[in-house]
Design a protein around this motif. Sequence first.
Motif, PDB file in Angstrom:
ATOM      1  N   UNK A 174       0.868  -1.181   0.000  1.00 37.89           N
ATOM      2  CA  UNK A 174       0.000   0.000   0.000  1.00 37.89           C
ATOM      3  C   UNK A 174       0.898   1.222   0.000  1.00 37.89           C
ATOM      4  N   UNK A 175       0.642   2.152  -0.910  1.00 37.10           N
ATOM      5  CA  UNK A 175       1.435   3.376  -0.991  1.00 37.10           C
ATOM      6  C   UNK A 175       0.740   4.458  -0.173  1.00 37.10           C
ATOM      7  N   UNK A 176       1.389   4.871   0.884  1.00 37.86           N
ATOM      8  CA  UNK A 176       0.814   5.832   1.822  1.00 37.86           C
ATOM      9  C   UNK A 176       0.703   7.215   1.184  1.00 37.86           C
ATOM     10  N   UNK A 177      -0.400   7.884   1.447  1.00 35.30           N
ATOM     11  CA  UNK A 177      -0.595   9.261   0.984  1.00 35.30           C
ATOM     12  C   UNK A 177      -0.116  10.221   2.077  1.00 35.30           C
ATOM     13  N   UNK A 178       0.624  11.220   1.682  1.00 36.10           N
ATOM     14  CA  UNK A 178       1.163  12.193   2.643  1.00 36.10           C
ATOM     15  C   UNK A 178       0.029  12.925   3.347  1.00 36.10           C
ATOM     16  N   UNK A 179       0.120  13.017   4.662  1.00 34.89           N
ATOM     17  CA  UNK A 179      -0.887  13.738   5.446  1.00 34.89           C
ATOM     18  C   UNK A 179      -0.811  15.231   5.145  1.00 34.89           C
ATOM     19  N   UNK A 180      -1.971  15.866   5.095  1.00 34.17           N
ATOM     20  CA  UNK A 180      -2.012  17.303   4.864  1.00 34.17           C
ATOM     21  C   UNK A 180      -1.905  17.720   3.416  1.00 34.17           C
ATOM     22  N   UNK A 181      -1.921  16.766   2.497  1.00 38.01           N
ATOM     23  CA  UNK A 181      -1.836  17.100   1.084  1.00 38.01           C
ATOM     24  C   UNK A 181      -3.167  17.554   0.522  1.00 38.01           C
ATOM     25  N   UNK A 182      -3.174  17.833  -0.787  1.00 37.63           N
ATOM     26  CA  UNK A 182      -4.391  18.338  -1.423  1.00 37.63           C
ATOM     27  C   UNK A 182      -5.425  17.247  -1.634  1.00 37.63           C
ATOM     28  N   UNK A 183      -5.014  15.986  -1.630  1.00 30.92           N
ATOM     29  CA  UNK A 183      -5.926  14.874  -1.869  1.00 30.92           C
ATOM     30  C   UNK A 183      -5.808  13.880  -0.707  1.00 30.92           C
ATOM     31  N   UNK A 184      -6.266  14.238   0.470  1.00 27.95           N
ATOM     32  CA  UNK A 184      -6.014  13.401   1.655  1.00 27.95           C
ATOM     33  C   UNK A 184      -6.785  12.090   1.630  1.00 27.95           C
ATOM     34  N   UNK A 185      -6.214  11.103   2.298  1.00 32.16           N
ATOM     35  CA  UNK A 185      -6.913   9.860   2.610  1.00 32.16           C
ATOM     36  C   UNK A 185      -7.262   9.933   4.089  1.00 32.16           C
ATOM     37  N   UNK A 186      -8.532  10.061   4.398  1.00 30.38           N
ATOM     38  CA  UNK A 186      -8.972  10.159   5.787  1.00 30.38           C
ATOM     39  C   UNK A 186      -8.850   8.794   6.471  1.00 30.38           C
ATOM     40  N   UNK A 187      -8.659   8.840   7.787  1.00 30.24           N
ATOM     41  CA  UNK A 187      -8.582   7.595   8.567  1.00 30.24           C
ATOM     42  C   UNK A 187      -7.532   6.643   7.985  1.00 30.24           C
ATOM     43  N   UNK A 188      -6.400   7.198   7.575  1.00 36.14           N
ATOM     44  CA  UNK A 188      -5.384   6.372   6.932  1.00 36.14           C
ATOM     45  C   UNK A 188      -4.784   5.345   7.900  1.00 36.14           C
ATOM     46  N   UNK A 189      -4.656   5.701   9.193  1.00 36.87           N
ATOM     47  CA  UNK A 189      -4.128   4.742  10.170  1.00 36.87           C
ATOM     48  C   UNK A 189      -5.033   3.509  10.247  1.00 36.87           C
ATOM     49  N   UNK A 190      -6.350   3.752  10.236  1.00 35.07           N
ATOM     50  CA  UNK A 190      -7.295   2.636  10.271  1.00 35.07           C
ATOM     51  C   UNK A 190      -7.164   1.791   9.007  1.00 35.07           C
ATOM     52  N   UNK A 191      -7.035   2.450   7.863  1.00 31.71           N
ATOM     53  CA  UNK A 191      -6.880   1.729   6.598  1.00 31.71           C
ATOM     54  C   UNK A 191      -5.621   0.872   6.621  1.00 31.71           C
ATOM     55  N   UNK A 192      -4.508   1.428   7.108  1.00 27.42           N
ATOM     56  CA  UNK A 192      -3.259   0.682   7.104  1.00 27.42           C
ATOM     57  C   UNK A 192      -3.328  -0.519   8.038  1.00 27.42           C
ATOM     58  N   UNK A 193      -3.988  -0.370   9.199  1.00 25.35           N
ATOM     59  CA  UNK A 193      -4.168  -1.503  10.086  1.00 25.35           C
ATOM     60  C   UNK A 193      -4.994  -2.603   9.431  1.00 25.35           C
ATOM     61  N   UNK A 194      -6.029  -2.188   8.722  1.00 25.21           N
ATOM     62  CA  UNK A 194      -6.885  -3.119   7.985  1.00 25.21           C
ATOM     63  C   UNK A 194      -6.072  -3.858   6.929  1.00 25.21           C
ATOM     64  N   UNK A 195      -5.216  -3.139   6.210  1.00 22.26           N
ATOM     65  CA  UNK A 195      -4.443  -3.753   5.134  1.00 22.26           C
ATOM     66  C   UNK A 195      -3.335  -4.650   5.676  1.00 22.26           C
ATOM     67  N   UNK A 196      -2.710  -4.256   6.772  1.00 19.22           N
ATOM     68  CA  UNK A 196      -1.677  -5.125   7.362  1.00 19.22           C
ATOM     69  C   UNK A 196      -2.263  -6.486   7.741  1.00 19.22           C
ATOM     70  N   UNK A 197      -3.513  -6.463   8.213  1.00 19.51           N
ATOM     71  CA  UNK A 197      -4.169  -7.717   8.560  1.00 19.51           C
ATOM     72  C   UNK A 197      -4.455  -8.588   7.354  1.00 19.51           C
TER      73      UNK A 197
END
Length: 294
Positions: A174-197
């Motif tokens: 999964x390629x992480x999106x930089x926080x605070x950018x123009x096209x944010x991914x909200x709840x990214x920590x939750x998404x990454x935990x979901x994907x690690x599983x």
Amino acid sequence: MTRAAKAVVAPGRGLIEEFNVGSREAWPRELLSHDFRHGLADWKSAGRARVEYVPGVSVPFCHYGLAAFGHFVLDGLLQIYLNHRALTSGEAILVHWPFEEAWMSDLIAQLDLPRTARRVLRKDAALLETARLSSALAGHGVYFPAAYSLKFFDWLRERLVGTRTVPTSFKRLYIRRRAGGRRPVHDQDQLEGFLRGRGFEILDPHAESVSRQAQRIAGADLLLSSWGSGLALAPLLGGARRVLELTPETVTDVWFSRQAAVNGLRYTPIIHPSTDGSIRPNLPAIDQALGRLA
């Protein structure tokens, strides 16, 4: 060309404005109104601009965005690929204004160009005796990939990764999106935990060199990313070459579906409701899409 190629004058075409797709932070939006004044017949002129004269044949890199990774790779590096013979033989020279981030110079340094093949522009405007421009008025590498894309990525892979091999142990990235950018991914920590599983590793493009990113992508089987520049190196994928893209419903451009088709990627967009281009991950939809790929 004016500073960071915000505008270009072409013989018979006059002043071409808003030529650059990047550098929003580095250059004021009102650059032309700052530098140029309207005159007779709607001509624009600059009274005190410092002009840098470049003799011979130039390959301008800076007319594409310097801030957007996708345009830097798929448009800017494409110019180097198309003109590589001329640049290495001394027939032409690559010209650009100072790069904004260190990774840009690091990436250029891996492309087998002699040190004498580049010139960094320092003044407000550049007057080029002869300019070699490919797809000069649009990011054709991004928006209109064609057969050249295959050879381009073979060339880029050889320099960043080595010869193409099929990975022996497939990985999911999964390629992480930089926080605070123009096209944010909200709840990214939750998404990454979901994907690690579900067996994913996390690739942070702002914490790793571009060559390391290329190596990790080339050794992966599946790539998941939010829409945009994160997918620029996706054609380097090995294995089954599967890509899932989190896409906002407001996006009407299908540039990556074309890139995927040309480069033989198995592409699945996962559409998300959005009014501003941001993504709030739909975990059930992502899980369903991953299940179909199993």
